[in-house]
Design a protein around this motif. Structure first.
Motif, PDB file in Angstrom:
ATOM      1  N   ALA A  10       0.819  -1.210   0.000  1.00 23.23           N
ATOM      2  CA  ALA A  10       0.000   0.000   0.000  1.00 23.23           C
ATOM      3  C   ALA A  10       0.851   1.258   0.000  1.00 23.23           C
ATOM      4  N   LEU A  11       0.375   2.260  -0.716  1.00 27.98           N
ATOM      5  CA  LEU A  11       0.971   3.592  -0.706  1.00 27.98           C
ATOM      6  C   LEU A  11      -0.058   4.553  -0.123  1.00 27.98           C
ATOM      7  N   VAL A  12       0.308   5.225   0.964  1.00 34.94           N
ATOM      8  CA  VAL A  12      -0.595   6.169   1.629  1.00 34.94           C
ATOM      9  C   VAL A  12       0.052   7.544   1.587  1.00 34.94           C
ATOM     10  N   ILE A  87       1.954  -2.110  -6.405  1.00 38.86           N
ATOM     11  CA  ILE A  87       1.139  -1.346  -5.466  1.00 38.86           C
ATOM     12  C   ILE A  87      -0.277  -1.892  -5.551  1.00 38.86           C
ATOM     13  N   ASP A  88      -0.732  -2.525  -4.486  1.00 40.64           N
ATOM     14  CA  ASP A  88      -2.079  -3.098  -4.473  1.00 40.64           C
ATOM     15  C   ASP A  88      -3.129  -2.092  -4.026  1.00 40.64           C
ATOM     16  N   ILE A  89      -2.719  -1.163  -3.155  1.00 40.20           N
ATOM     17  CA  ILE A  89      -3.662  -0.210  -2.559  1.00 40.20           C
ATOM     18  C   ILE A  89      -3.054   1.188  -2.610  1.00 40.20           C
ATOM     19  N   ILE A 140      -8.233   1.729  -4.861  1.00 37.60           N
ATOM     20  CA  ILE A 140      -7.899   3.138  -4.690  1.00 37.60           C
ATOM     21  C   ILE A 140      -8.923   3.753  -3.744  1.00 37.60           C
ATOM     22  N   ILE A 141      -8.430   4.438  -2.724  1.00 34.78           N
ATOM     23  CA  ILE A 141      -9.291   5.088  -1.737  1.00 34.78           C
ATOM     24  C   ILE A 141      -8.953   6.568  -1.709  1.00 34.78           C
ATOM     25  N   ASN A 142      -9.941   7.403  -1.966  1.00 36.11           N
ATOM     26  CA  ASN A 142      -9.760   8.847  -1.916  1.00 36.11           C
ATOM     27  C   ASN A 142     -10.321   9.396  -0.612  1.00 36.11           C
TER      28      ASN A 142
END
Length: 256
Positions: A10-12, A87-89, A140-142
């Motif tokens: 994950a990339l945050v 990158i999964d997330i 993808i989470i916005n």
């Protein structure tokens, strides 16, 4: 924890403090290898240190997402390299909030806020989504905001950028969903870190008086929603904005 994100990467963005930090920590606790990113190296290193001390996997990548396509593409490339090519997330969390009235907002501020809050996640998503589809899928989470749908004074500029992100969430769900990439958003209410003992009440508390929750939320509340959206438990959820706002936008507020 149940390791719902085991073997995921994950990339945050904007994860050196507050909501982004809580999401990064929650992802790592659920088994994900997390890239913590932000402009402050010292804070980033501290977050990574805490995750590793708890048995999680995390690395820090310094990033100034100024809205240029190059900056977003560069972060995506470095994140993939650090995460062994995948990158999964992706969590588009980084943002800035200038508390200025419309009449006192200059053009430079306007451009900067849109650059950070809209252009940067737009080009980061453009850089990450194709590789997700090639790998068989992703999430993808916005991050939106409750004031995108409920106007508050001196919030016009910021709220318009968050309205744009909620619109992009639906558009990207339609664009990338058929290719295996789920896109959703979280709309936080007034979220504050737990107050130190003896500190004065925060002004944000006033905006939460009379809501079903009756008070402000903590970053963990948003992180729990992010874990759910990132996990297979929400596999049938596309193009949705999840309100984590104590009922601020969904229920009548009873003024005391």
């Amino acid at each position: 924890m149940s390791e719902r994100l085991r073997n995921k990467s994950a990339l945050v963005t904007g994860s050196t403090s507050n909501i982004g930090q809580a999401i990064a920590e929650a992802f790592a606790a659920e088994g994900a290898h997390v890239i913590v990113s932000g402009r402050n190296r010292e804070r980033g290193a501290k977050v990574v240190e805490g995750i590793r001390a708890s048995g999680g996997r995390a690395d820090f990548l310094v990033a100034d997402l100024d809205g240029s396509a190059q900056a977003s593409q560069n972060l995506a490339e470095r994140a993939r390299e650090t995460l062994s090519g995948r990158i999964d997330i992706l969590v588009n969390n980084a943002g800035i909030y200038p508390a200025a009235a419309t009449t006192t907002t200059d053009e430079e501020t306007f451009d900067q806020v849109y650059a950070v809050n809209v252009k940067a996640p737009f080009f980061l998503t453009a850089a990450v989504a194709p590789a997700m589809t090639e790998a068989g899928g992703g999430v993808i989470i916005n991050l939106g905001s409750w004031i995108a749908r409920l106007g508050v004074p001196v919030g016009a500029l910021y709220s318009s950028t968050k309205g744009a992100m909620e619109t992009l969430t639906r558009a990207w769900a339609a664009e990338f969903g058929p290719m295996g990439v789920r896109v959703n958003a979280i709309s936080p209410g007034v979220i504050l870190p737990p107050a130190p003992e003896g500190s004065e009440p925060h002004p944000g508390q006033v905006m939460m008086n009379g809501t079903p929750a009756g008070g402000v939320g903590t970053p963990d509340a948003v992180a729990h929603a992010a874990v759910w959206l990132a996990s297979d438990e929400s596999a049938f959820v596309h193009g949705t904005v999840v309100d984590v706002d104590g009922g601020r936008t969904g229920a009548a507020v009873i003024a005391a």
